[in-house]
Design a protein around this motif. Sequence first.
Motif, PDB file in Angstrom:
ATOM      1  N   PRO A  78      40.193  -0.002 -13.720  1.00  0.00           N
ATOM      2  CA  PRO A  78      39.829  -0.238 -12.322  1.00  0.00           C
ATOM      3  C   PRO A  78      38.604  -1.155 -12.235  1.00  0.00           C
ATOM      4  CG  PRO A  78      40.013   2.131 -12.802  1.00  0.00           C
ATOM      5  CD  PRO A  78      40.067   1.398 -14.110  1.00  0.00           C
ATOM      6  N   SER A  84      39.537   5.139 -18.343  1.00  0.00           N
ATOM      7  CA  SER A  84      40.987   4.950 -18.388  1.00  0.00           C
ATOM      8  C   SER A  84      41.679   5.828 -17.356  1.00  0.00           C
ATOM      9  CB  SER A  84      41.528   5.294 -19.779  1.00  0.00           C
ATOM     10  OG  SER A  84      40.993   4.426 -20.737  1.00  0.00           O
ATOM     11  N   THR A  85      42.712   5.293 -16.748  1.00  0.00           N
ATOM     12  CA  THR A  85      43.524   6.052 -15.804  1.00  0.00           C
ATOM     13  C   THR A  85      44.624   6.797 -16.575  1.00  0.00           C
ATOM     14  OG1 THR A  85      45.028   4.209 -15.456  1.00  0.00           O
ATOM     15  CG2 THR A  85      43.112   4.353 -13.972  1.00  0.00           C
ATOM     16  N   THR A  86      45.257   7.761 -15.932  1.00  0.00           N
ATOM     17  CA  THR A  86      46.310   8.551 -16.582  1.00  0.00           C
ATOM     18  C   THR A  86      47.445   7.677 -17.121  1.00  0.00           C
ATOM     19  OG1 THR A  86      45.753  10.469 -15.237  1.00  0.00           O
ATOM     20  CG2 THR A  86      47.948  10.455 -16.244  1.00  0.00           C
TER      21      THR A  86
END
Length: 178
Positions: A78, A84-86
Motif C-alpha cells: 500500500p 504486507s497485505t493478506t
Amino acid sequence: GNTNVVIPPPPPGGTTQILINGNPVCTTTTGSCSIPALLGPKAKIEAVIENPDGTKVTEVLPSYKPEKPIPALVVYFPLASYKSTTPEIKKLNNFIKLVKEQGFTRLVLSGHTDVQGTATGYDNVKLSDNRSKIVLAYLKKYLQVETTDSHHADTQPAVVGSGEKVYKNNRRTEVSVW
C-alpha cells in the motif's frame, strides 16, 4: 515464469515430449521447449523421443540450474507502507513452497517505491529498503537460502507514468531465484 529447456532434437518426422516430475508439459519437433513453469535444480526433467517408426527412447536430462537470477515474484505494498497485505502473504507462502519444491538456493530481492513519496515527505530510499527487508525477513523464517537485497526507491519503475494504476505497480519488492 517460463523456463526454456534445451532438449535433444527428435529425428526428422519424430517428436520429443518433455516430462517434468513425470507430468507431460510440452511436445515439440525441435530442440527447444518453453515450459510454463519455474523449474529449479530438484525438477526431474525427462525427454521421451518418439521416432517415426513409433519406437520411444527416454532420456533423463540434467537438472536445470539457472545461469542468472530468474524473476519469480513481485510483492506489492500500500501507499507509504512496508506492511504486507493478506493476498501478498498468500503469494509469499506459495513462493516458499515453490522454492522448497524446486530446490533454489539463492534469492535476490529488490525494493521499490512510486514517485509520490518524495513529494509528500516520505523517504523513498528508506521505504524501499524496508520493503525489501520485510519480505526478506518473512522468507528467511521459512527458507535457508543465500540472499542479496537492495533498494532503489523510485529510480526503477515497473510502469512509467502517473495515476494510481501506475503507482500501485511501482510499490513493490521483486524477488528472483537461482
